[in-house]
Design a protein around this motif. Structure first.
Motif, PDB file in Angstrom:
ATOM      1  N   ARG A   1       0.830  -1.207   0.000  1.00  0.00           N
ATOM      2  CA  ARG A   1       0.000   0.000   0.000  1.00  0.00           C
ATOM      3  C   ARG A   1       0.865   1.258   0.000  1.00  0.00           C
ATOM      4  NH1 ARG A   1      -5.269  -0.177   1.735  1.00  0.00           N
ATOM      5  NH2 ARG A   1      -4.937   1.666   3.025  1.00  0.00           N
ATOM      6  N   ASN A   2       1.937   1.226   0.777  1.00  0.00           N
ATOM      7  CA  ASN A   2       2.850   2.365   0.822  1.00  0.00           C
ATOM      8  C   ASN A   2       3.510   2.590  -0.533  1.00  0.00           C
ATOM      9  OD1 ASN A   2       4.563   4.358   2.404  1.00  0.00           O
ATOM     10  ND2 ASN A   2       6.140   3.008   1.565  1.00  0.00           N
ATOM     11  N   ALA A   3       3.930   1.489  -1.194  1.00  0.00           N
ATOM     12  CA  ALA A   3       4.567   1.618  -2.509  1.00  0.00           C
ATOM     13  C   ALA A   3       3.598   2.190  -3.532  1.00  0.00           C
ATOM     14  CB  ALA A   3       5.080   0.250  -2.968  1.00  0.00           C
ATOM     15  N   LEU A   4       2.330   1.780  -3.485  1.00  0.00           N
ATOM     16  CA  LEU A   4       1.332   2.317  -4.404  1.00  0.00           C
ATOM     17  C   LEU A   4       1.105   3.806  -4.159  1.00  0.00           C
ATOM     18  CD1 LEU A   4      -1.312  -0.558  -4.396  1.00  0.00           C
ATOM     19  CD2 LEU A   4       0.314   0.006  -6.214  1.00  0.00           C
ATOM     20  N   SER A   5       1.064   4.186  -2.895  1.00  0.00           N
ATOM     21  CA  SER A   5       0.868   5.595  -2.561  1.00  0.00           C
ATOM     22  C   SER A   5       2.036   6.437  -3.061  1.00  0.00           C
ATOM     23  CB  SER A   5       0.709   5.746  -1.042  1.00  0.00           C
ATOM     24  OG  SER A   5       0.516   7.099  -0.691  1.00  0.00           O
ATOM     25  N   GLU A   6       3.266   5.935  -2.864  1.00  0.00           N
ATOM     26  CA  GLU A   6       4.438   6.667  -3.338  1.00  0.00           C
ATOM     27  C   GLU A   6       4.484   6.742  -4.864  1.00  0.00           C
ATOM     28  OE1 GLU A   6       7.854   4.822  -1.641  1.00  0.00           O
ATOM     29  OE2 GLU A   6       7.626   5.837   0.307  1.00  0.00           O
ATOM     30  N   ALA A   7       3.894   5.743  -5.537  1.00  0.00           N
ATOM     31  CA  ALA A   7       3.895   5.729  -7.012  1.00  0.00           C
ATOM     32  C   ALA A   7       2.831   6.656  -7.602  1.00  0.00           C
ATOM     33  CB  ALA A   7       3.689   4.310  -7.513  1.00  0.00           C
ATOM     34  N   GLY A   8       1.981   7.245  -6.757  1.00  0.00           N
ATOM     35  CA  GLY A   8       1.012   8.205  -7.257  1.00  0.00           C
ATOM     36  C   GLY A   8      -0.407   7.710  -7.373  1.00  0.00           C
TER      37      GLY A   8
END
Length: 202
Positions: free
Chosen positions: A75-82
């Motif tokens: 979830r964190n990686a998706l958020s950082e990816a925009g």
């Protein structure tokens, strides 16, 4: 009344006090190895949909001992990816259904000499344990994480694409000479992203 009996009872009560500890299935270092592997697996994660899309992460079929940490890392990686994280399928542009290929530990030990053995001594299957007799040994502890998933439209179920397996590893290596002299990284500290060069760190 003399205080001696009361004092004796107090000492007896104090002597009977005890504490209990819990023993989890994995040590803290083992848990951190798997967590760091999960962090590495999701580095650079992108989805085959436009950035800014609202994504609901479905972890219904994501089963592993440390699954909550891995799902949060995704979830964190998706958020950082925009991408925007949707709180429900009804509010999402796409559902990202996750599955875990691996989220565990591997251990490997190399021995130059005689490894620890169990030797049968009679026909009754009695055995005796022979300790390791080595000149040099090396131990690797590796956290391994592999995830994959696919996307679909939440209202129609139409496929939107798939994410190829994401793989990450995190390794700690230690060495022992003549079964006495040990060197190398023995543990990983919380927040540490890289264990460093195990040949030089003691």
């Amino acid at each position: 009344m003399k205080p001696y009996p009361i004092l004796a009872l107090a000492l007896l009560a104090g002597a009977c006090a005890s504490t209990s500890e819990t023993y989890p299935s994995r040590t803290a270092t083992e848990q951190l190895l798997v967590a760091r592997a999960a962090d590495r697996a999701v580095e650079g994660l992108t989805l085959p949909i436009p950035r800014g899309s609202r994504v609901y992460v479905d972890d219904t079929w994501f089963r592993a001992e440390t699954a909550p940490y891995a799902v949060s890392a995704i979830r964190n990686a998706l958020s950082e990816a925009g991408y925007a994280l949707a709180p429900s399928k009804a509010e999402a542009d796409a559902v990202f259904e996750l599955r875990a290929g691996a989220l565990s530990l591997e251990q490997m030990r190399r021995v130059f000499g005689l490894p620890e053995m169990r030797v049968p001594i009679n026909d009754s299957f009695n055995v005796v344990s022979v300790p390791e007799l080595s000149i040099y040994s090396r131990r690797d502890r590796v956290g391994v994480a592999e995830f994959s998933g696919f996307l679909y439209e939440p209202r129609t179920g139409a496929p939107l694409g798939a994410v190829l397996p994401m793989t990450g590893e995190f390794r700690i290596r230690s060495h022992k000479l003549l079964m006495i002299v040990a060197w190398g990284q023995q543990s990983v500290d919380p927040g540490e992203r890289d264990p460093g060069d195990s040949w030089r760190e003691f």
